[in-house]
Design a protein around this motif. Structure first.
Motif, PDB file in Angstrom:
ATOM      1  N   MET A   1       0.830  -1.191   0.000  1.00 31.76           N
ATOM      2  CA  MET A   1       0.000   0.000   0.000  1.00 31.76           C
ATOM      3  C   MET A   1       0.871   1.250   0.000  1.00 31.76           C
ATOM      4  O   MET A   1       0.517   2.242  -0.628  1.00 31.76           O
ATOM      5  N   ALA A   2       1.986   1.188   0.718  1.00 31.78           N
ATOM      6  CA  ALA A   2       2.872   2.343   0.765  1.00 31.78           C
ATOM      7  C   ALA A   2       3.457   2.644  -0.616  1.00 31.78           C
ATOM      8  O   ALA A   2       3.597   3.806  -0.999  1.00 31.78           O
ATOM      9  N   SER A   3       3.789   1.605  -1.360  1.00 28.86           N
ATOM     10  CA  SER A   3       4.338   1.794  -2.703  1.00 28.86           C
ATOM     11  C   SER A   3       3.311   2.431  -3.633  1.00 28.86           C
ATOM     12  O   SER A   3       3.643   3.307  -4.438  1.00 28.86           O
ATOM     13  N   ALA A   4       2.071   2.001  -3.537  1.00 32.72           N
ATOM     14  CA  ALA A   4       1.011   2.568  -4.368  1.00 32.72           C
ATOM     15  C   ALA A   4       0.808   4.045  -4.041  1.00 32.72           C
ATOM     16  O   ALA A   4       0.638   4.872  -4.941  1.00 32.72           O
ATOM     17  N   ASN A   5       0.845   4.374  -2.761  1.00 30.48           N
ATOM     18  CA  ASN A   5       0.690   5.773  -2.361  1.00 30.48           C
ATOM     19  C   ASN A   5       1.869   6.613  -2.843  1.00 30.48           C
ATOM     20  O   ASN A   5       1.686   7.730  -3.337  1.00 30.48           O
ATOM     21  N   ALA A   6       3.086   6.094  -2.720  1.00 29.66           N
ATOM     22  CA  ALA A   6       4.264   6.821  -3.185  1.00 29.66           C
ATOM     23  C   ALA A   6       4.206   7.044  -4.692  1.00 29.66           C
ATOM     24  O   ALA A   6       4.528   8.129  -5.184  1.00 29.66           O
ATOM     25  N   TYR A   7       3.781   6.052  -5.437  1.00 29.97           N
ATOM     26  CA  TYR A   7       3.646   6.178  -6.888  1.00 29.97           C
ATOM     27  C   TYR A   7       2.609   7.240  -7.252  1.00 29.97           C
ATOM     28  O   TYR A   7       2.830   8.071  -8.134  1.00 29.97           O
ATOM     29  N   ARG A   8       1.493   7.249  -6.552  1.00 25.57           N
ATOM     30  CA  ARG A   8       0.448   8.245  -6.797  1.00 25.57           C
ATOM     31  C   ARG A   8       0.957   9.656  -6.506  1.00 25.57           C
ATOM     32  O   ARG A   8       0.752  10.583  -7.289  1.00 25.57           O
ATOM     33  N   LEU A   9       1.669   9.830  -5.402  1.00 24.53           N
ATOM     34  CA  LEU A   9       2.206  11.139  -5.042  1.00 24.53           C
ATOM     35  C   LEU A   9       3.269  11.603  -6.034  1.00 24.53           C
ATOM     36  O   LEU A   9       3.340  12.786  -6.374  1.00 24.53           O
ATOM     37  N   TRP A  10       4.082  10.671  -6.492  1.00 26.72           N
ATOM     38  CA  TRP A  10       5.102  10.992  -7.493  1.00 26.72           C
ATOM     39  C   TRP A  10       4.455  11.522  -8.771  1.00 26.72           C
ATOM     40  O   TRP A  10       4.874  12.524  -9.323  1.00 26.72           O
ATOM     41  N   ASN A  11       3.415  10.855  -9.242  1.00 28.04           N
ATOM     42  CA  ASN A  11       2.721  11.292 -10.457  1.00 28.04           C
ATOM     43  C   ASN A  11       2.027  12.623 -10.252  1.00 28.04           C
ATOM     44  O   ASN A  11       2.034  13.478 -11.144  1.00 28.04           O
ATOM     45  N   GLU A  12       1.423  12.834  -9.097  1.00 28.05           N
ATOM     46  CA  GLU A  12       0.774  14.112  -8.812  1.00 28.05           C
ATOM     47  C   GLU A  12       1.793  15.241  -8.791  1.00 28.05           C
ATOM     48  O   GLU A  12       1.521  16.343  -9.271  1.00 28.05           O
ATOM     49  N   HIS A  13       2.964  14.984  -8.254  1.00 27.43           N
ATOM     50  CA  HIS A  13       4.009  16.000  -8.185  1.00 27.43           C
ATOM     51  C   HIS A  13       4.414  16.457  -9.577  1.00 27.43           C
ATOM     52  O   HIS A  13       4.482  17.655  -9.858  1.00 27.43           O
ATOM     53  N   TRP A  14       4.683  15.522 -10.481  1.00 27.45           N
ATOM     54  CA  TRP A  14       5.133  15.900 -11.819  1.00 27.45           C
ATOM     55  C   TRP A  14       4.004  16.495 -12.645  1.00 27.45           C
ATOM     56  O   TRP A  14       4.251  17.327 -13.524  1.00 27.45           O
ATOM     57  N   GLU A  15       2.773  16.110 -12.362  1.00 31.82           N
ATOM     58  CA  GLU A  15       1.641  16.745 -13.039  1.00 31.82           C
ATOM     59  C   GLU A  15       1.538  18.209 -12.608  1.00 31.82           C
ATOM     60  O   GLU A  15       1.292  19.093 -13.418  1.00 31.82           O
ATOM     61  N   HIS A  16       1.768  18.457 -11.327  1.00 30.72           N
ATOM     62  CA  HIS A  16       1.755  19.823 -10.805  1.00 30.72           C
ATOM     63  C   HIS A  16       2.892  20.647 -11.417  1.00 30.72           C
ATOM     64  O   HIS A  16       2.706  21.804 -11.787  1.00 30.72           O
ATOM     65  N   LYS A  17       4.092  20.048 -11.511  1.00 27.75           N
ATOM     66  CA  LYS A  17       5.240  20.755 -12.076  1.00 27.75           C
ATOM     67  C   LYS A  17       5.026  21.106 -13.548  1.00 27.75           C
ATOM     68  O   LYS A  17       5.584  22.081 -14.034  1.00 27.75           O
ATOM     69  N   ALA A  18       4.222  20.333 -14.263  1.00 31.82           N
ATOM     70  CA  ALA A  18       3.982  20.587 -15.681  1.00 31.82           C
ATOM     71  C   ALA A  18       3.212  21.881 -15.906  1.00 31.82           C
ATOM     72  O   ALA A  18       3.289  22.469 -16.985  1.00 31.82           O
ATOM     73  N   HIS A  19       2.493  22.360 -14.890  1.00 30.69           N
ATOM     74  CA  HIS A  19       1.691  23.577 -15.033  1.00 30.69           C
ATOM     75  C   HIS A  19       2.455  24.833 -14.644  1.00 30.69           C
ATOM     76  O   HIS A  19       1.934  25.934 -14.777  1.00 30.69           O
ATOM     77  N   GLU A  20       3.684  24.696 -14.169  1.00 29.66           N
ATOM     78  CA  GLU A  20       4.497  25.852 -13.805  1.00 29.66           C
ATOM     79  C   GLU A  20       5.124  26.457 -15.055  1.00 29.66           C
ATOM     80  O   GLU A  20       5.252  25.799 -16.077  1.00 29.66           O
ATOM     81  N   PRO A  21       5.532  27.733 -14.977  1.00 27.95           N
ATOM     82  CA  PRO A  21       6.229  28.326 -16.132  1.00 27.95           C
ATOM     83  C   PRO A  21       7.575  27.642 -16.335  1.00 27.95           C
ATOM     84  O   PRO A  21       8.112  27.034 -15.414  1.00 27.95           O
ATOM     85  N   PRO A  22       8.140  27.750 -17.525  1.00 28.37           N
ATOM     86  CA  PRO A  22       9.451  27.141 -17.780  1.00 28.37           C
ATOM     87  C   PRO A  22      10.507  27.704 -16.832  1.00 28.37           C
ATOM     88  O   PRO A  22      10.390  28.834 -16.345  1.00 28.37           O
ATOM     89  N   LEU A  23      11.546  26.932 -16.566  1.00 28.75           N
ATOM     90  CA  LEU A  23      12.577  27.352 -15.632  1.00 28.75           C
ATOM     91  C   LEU A  23      13.250  28.653 -16.067  1.00 28.75           C
ATOM     92  O   LEU A  23      13.651  29.456 -15.240  1.00 28.75           O
ATOM     93  N   GLU A  24      13.372  28.882 -17.365  1.00 28.58           N
ATOM     94  CA  GLU A  24      14.031  30.090 -17.859  1.00 28.58           C
ATOM     95  C   GLU A  24      13.251  31.348 -17.502  1.00 28.58           C
ATOM     96  O   GLU A  24      13.811  32.430 -17.419  1.00 28.58           O
TER      97      GLU A  24
END
Length: 61
Positions: A1-24
């Motif tokens: 269960m912990a692995s499934a939760n970590a995987y879900r949080l990892w995907n949510e994190h990168w989905e959130h980062k995709a909506h930020e402006p570019p690093l430049e």
């Protein structure tokens, strides 16, 4: 269960980062990336744990 939760949080994190402006386009504040001397590895600018997908440092122009 912990692995499934970590995987879900990892995907949510990168989905959130995709909506930020570019690093430049991000603002670099004075307290970020403070360097009193260069590192002795690589180009001297990046830490040992530098991640180019997350970290950024604008060279002074």
């Amino acid at each position: 269960m912990a692995s499934a939760n970590a995987y879900r949080l990892w995907n949510e994190h990168w989905e959130h980062k995709a909506h930020e402006p570019p690093l430049e386009e991000k603002v670099e504040y004075a307290y970020q990336n403070i360097r009193t001397k260069n590192y002795f590895w690589g180009d001297g600018d990046k830490t040992l744990f530098w991640n180019p997908n997350v970290n950024y440092h604008k060279k002074e122009e």
